[in-house]
Design an enzyme around this catalytic site. Structure first.
Site, PDB file in Angstrom:
ATOM      1  N   LYS A  71     -44.164 -10.030  -7.514  1.00  0.00           N
ATOM      2  CA  LYS A  71     -43.016  -9.119  -7.584  1.00  0.00           C
ATOM      3  C   LYS A  71     -42.407  -8.834  -6.212  1.00  0.00           C
ATOM      4  CE  LYS A  71     -44.029  -4.972  -8.471  1.00  0.00           C
ATOM      5  NZ  LYS A  71     -44.616  -3.828  -9.166  1.00  0.00           N
ATOM      6  N   THR A  73     -42.761 -10.553  -3.392  1.00  0.00           N
ATOM      7  CA  THR A  73     -42.224 -11.807  -2.860  1.00  0.00           C
ATOM      8  C   THR A  73     -40.874 -12.119  -3.493  1.00  0.00           C
ATOM      9  OG1 THR A  73     -44.465 -12.650  -2.491  1.00  0.00           O
ATOM     10  CG2 THR A  73     -42.692 -14.270  -2.588  1.00  0.00           C
ATOM     11  N   ARG A  94     -41.602  -0.080  -0.561  1.00  0.00           N
ATOM     12  CA  ARG A  94     -42.554   0.936  -0.121  1.00  0.00           C
ATOM     13  C   ARG A  94     -43.312   0.460   1.115  1.00  0.00           C
ATOM     14  NH1 ARG A  94     -46.381   2.028  -5.028  1.00  0.00           N
ATOM     15  NH2 ARG A  94     -46.040  -0.203  -5.330  1.00  0.00           N
ATOM     16  N   LYS A 105     -56.870  -5.945  -2.249  1.00  0.00           N
ATOM     17  CA  LYS A 105     -55.530  -6.221  -2.772  1.00  0.00           C
ATOM     18  C   LYS A 105     -54.633  -6.894  -1.747  1.00  0.00           C
ATOM     19  CE  LYS A 105     -51.693  -3.928  -5.139  1.00  0.00           C
ATOM     20  NZ  LYS A 105     -50.604  -3.493  -4.306  1.00  0.00           N
ATOM     21  N   ALA A 273     -48.631   4.422  -7.600  1.00  0.00           N
ATOM     22  CA  ALA A 273     -47.867   4.057  -8.789  1.00  0.00           C
ATOM     23  C   ALA A 273     -48.515   4.513 -10.090  1.00  0.00           C
ATOM     24  CB  ALA A 273     -47.636   2.545  -8.818  1.00  0.00           C
ATOM     25  N   PHE A 301     -46.443  -1.702  -9.990  1.00  0.00           N
ATOM     26  CA  PHE A 301     -47.109  -2.208 -11.190  1.00  0.00           C
ATOM     27  C   PHE A 301     -46.108  -2.823 -12.162  1.00  0.00           C
ATOM     28  CE2 PHE A 301     -50.526   1.152 -10.215  1.00  0.00           C
ATOM     29  CZ  PHE A 301     -51.260   0.253  -9.469  1.00  0.00           C
ATOM     30  N   PHE A 381     -45.403 -21.936 -10.076  1.00  0.00           N
ATOM     31  CA  PHE A 381     -46.636 -22.436  -9.486  1.00  0.00           C
ATOM     32  C   PHE A 381     -46.688 -23.952  -9.694  1.00  0.00           C
ATOM     33  CE2 PHE A 381     -47.587 -17.998  -9.709  1.00  0.00           C
ATOM     34  CZ  PHE A 381     -48.557 -17.750  -8.746  1.00  0.00           C
ATOM     35  N   TRP A 409     -41.309 -18.259  -2.784  1.00  0.00           N
ATOM     36  CA  TRP A 409     -42.547 -18.284  -2.003  1.00  0.00           C
ATOM     37  C   TRP A 409     -42.619 -19.543  -1.153  1.00  0.00           C
ATOM     38  CZ3 TRP A 409     -46.867 -21.528  -1.903  1.00  0.00           C
ATOM     39  CH2 TRP A 409     -47.977 -21.034  -1.192  1.00  0.00           C
TER      40      TRP A 409
END
Length: 555
Positions: A71, A73, A94, A105, A273, A301, A381, A409
């Protein structure tokens, strides 16, 4: 491919004063924090108050999975792609917490060729905003315990203190502690604990305030304890809000950085969140809308938590009108929602994708339910098959949503032009944005609206404790506050094991909290930790700084 930090360290950054110049800001509008970071003066908003707002684009996602959705990225790549197409776009995110950065994480500056830079600074101390929140919060806690020690003039019941202390690290050993030991000179013994700083109500106050004075008023309303007679005790009662606001006088100013392609980015605020609203500050978002033609932001999230709170809380308090939303998904993540183990997500599995699509389709229904045009960003991917991609495109088109395969990405802005084109078209469509509930409705009615409409629950059940709290808050005059649901991010339900689109389930609210300063009611469904712990092998083991000052191991 290089690691994230290797890519970031080879980026050709512009001096931040030059980045500010592309936004029409001059030297008097910014405060430099070295050559590549700056804060923007709050006076800029006053100068731009008559300028029309740009388009507001929210990036959200399906329920997160171990396979990853991408998200942040995508948010960064979309902003860069809009600029690549000649639009004046700004990104608003944020600030990363040190807890996840040193934990498992990771940071919150994107990845690959769609990152914020200087990523090391942003992921670590940055401009000190989170430290300022920590200090402001802990000053309030210190004043509370000092008041009790100094004869307890406010008649505070030590058994009904709701304020804990905070720190910006993952530290499970501090979740529950006893303070005030050592005799009468060292305070009054009582049970307490620590939360992570981003879970502090002070952080939520900073991020929902429209200006410095509004933030001060929100801080004044923070309830820290109750008296023996059951009356609330606030930060204003402790006569500490002036000092708290002073500590936050610089933290409320938005931070300006850039992406790996020099697109301007506002990185400001970082509320949890789960128990808070999980969005960057209203100050930064509203400023970005004045400075650019497009403001691309995200919410924490999945869309059931982040997007719902963005629309019902942040947009309501900030007077914001979103123009379009992007829901990020990946084929790998959809397979997990379709019942596949993480170890098998790289194998072609059309049936699992079909089953997992139910999660994405529910989020699309929810976004459309707010009256917002929506686009799906399918984060690519290498193992994705053409058949799997075509299946998702077909199903989403049937739902009335355009799909763009995102390669930001691996390719930066060049990999996001299709997404940018479809977002531009979506934002040009007429919308009819509206909230899920009206503020004047009873608290239980508002909670039920979220649980049924957004999560798909049949009923909402309440513990006796939650029932009592709701009655108390309504009697105290807080019944007209909006709702900030706290539940697991991994499922539409309150059971993290229920993937996809669960049906025939109830939501059980076990506790209900009050964030009177931030301005919302917090129903807690399930178990939510406000102080995370470290894993067996946290990222802190791999991070280092070399003799020449180069940072390694940071993602």
């Amino acid at each position: 491919m290089k690691s994230d930090i290797e890519i970031a360290q080879t980026t050709s950054m512009k001096p931040i004063k030059d980045v500010a110049g592309t936004l029409g800001l001059d030297a008097d509008d910014i405060e430099l924090y070295g050559p590549y970071k700056a804060k923007i003066s709050l006076e800029v908003r006053e100068k731009l108050k008559d300028k029309p707002d740009g388009r507001l684009i929210l990036v959200t996602a399906i329920n997160p999975t171990p396979a990853g959705e991408g998200k942040t990225t995508t948010t960064i790549g979309l902003g860069m792609a809009l600029n690549r197409m000649g639009k004046k776009a700004i990104i608003a995110l944020r600030e990363p917490s040190l807890g996840p950065s040193f934990g498992l994480k990771g940071g919150a500056t994107g990845g690959g060729y769609s990152q914020l830079v200087p990523m090391e600074d942003i992921n670590l101390h940055f401009t000190g905003d989170i430290h300022a929140v920590t200090t402001s919060h802990n000053l309030l806690a210190a004043m509370l315990d000092n008041s009790i020690h100094q004869g307890n003039p406010l008649n505070i019941d030590p058994r009904r203190i709701v304020l804990r202390r905070v720190m910006d690290l993952n530290e499970r050993a501090l979740r529950n502690i006893v303070i005030g030991l050592g005799g009468t000179a060292h305070g009054v013994p009582r049970e307490s604990g620590f939360d992570i700083t981003v879970a502090s109500e002070v952080m939520a106050c900073l991020c929902l305030a429209v200006d410095l004075n509004d933030m001060k008023k929100r801080l004044e309303r923070i309830i820290v304890a109750y008296t023996y007679e059951g009356q609330p005790v606030t930060a204003l009662d402790l006569k500490v809000t002036g000092s708290m606001t002073l500590l936050l006088k610089d933290a409320i100013k938005p931070n300006l950085v850039q992406t790996t392609e020099n697109t301007p980015a506002l990185v400001h605020g970082g509320p949890f969140a789960n128990i808070a609203h999980g969005c960057n500050s209203i100050v930064a978002t509203s400023l970005g809308l004045k400075l650019g033609d497009y403001l691309v932001t995200e919410a924490g999230f999945g869309a059931d938590l982040g997007a719902e709170k963005f629309f019902n809380l942040k947009c309501r308090y900030g007077g914001l009108q979103p123009d379009a939303a992007v829901v990020v998904a990946s084929i790998r993540a959809l397979k997990i929602h379709g019942g596949v183990e993480k170890s098998d997500v790289d194998e072609k599995n059309l049936e699992a994708v079909k089953r997992g699509m139910a999660n994405l389709e529910k989020h699309l229904d929810n976004i459309k339910g707010f009256g917002i045009p929506v686009v799906v960003a399918l984060n690519e991917f290498p193992t994705d098959s053409e058949d799997e991609i075509n299946l998702i495109v077909e199903r989403c088109n049937h739902e009335g949503a355009e799909v763009a395969v995102s390669r930001v990405w691996s390719s930066g802005s060049a990999g996001g032009t299709e997404l940018a084109q479809k977002v531009i078209m979506a934002a040009d469509k007429p919308g009819s944005f509206h909230y899920t509930y009206a503020l004047e409705q009873p608290l239980k009615t508002k909670i039920a609206s979220i649980c049924r409409q957004i999560y798909g629950a049949d009923e909402v059940k309440y513990s006796d404790k939650a029932d009592k709290s709701i009655s108390q808050y309504e009697a105290m005059g807080y019944g007209d506050l909006p709702i900030c649901m706290a539940k697991t991010q991994y499922s539409l339900s309150d059971d993290p094991s229920l993937k996809g689109r669960p049906s025939h389930f109830d939501i059980t609210v076990r506790e209900v909290g009050l964030s009177a300063g931030a301005g919302f009611i917090v129903p807690l469904a399930g178990s939510i930790l406000t102080m995370p712990g470290l894993s067996k092998h946290p990222s802190a083991e791999k991070i280092d700084i070399l003799p020449d000052g180069k940072i390694v191991g940071l993602f």
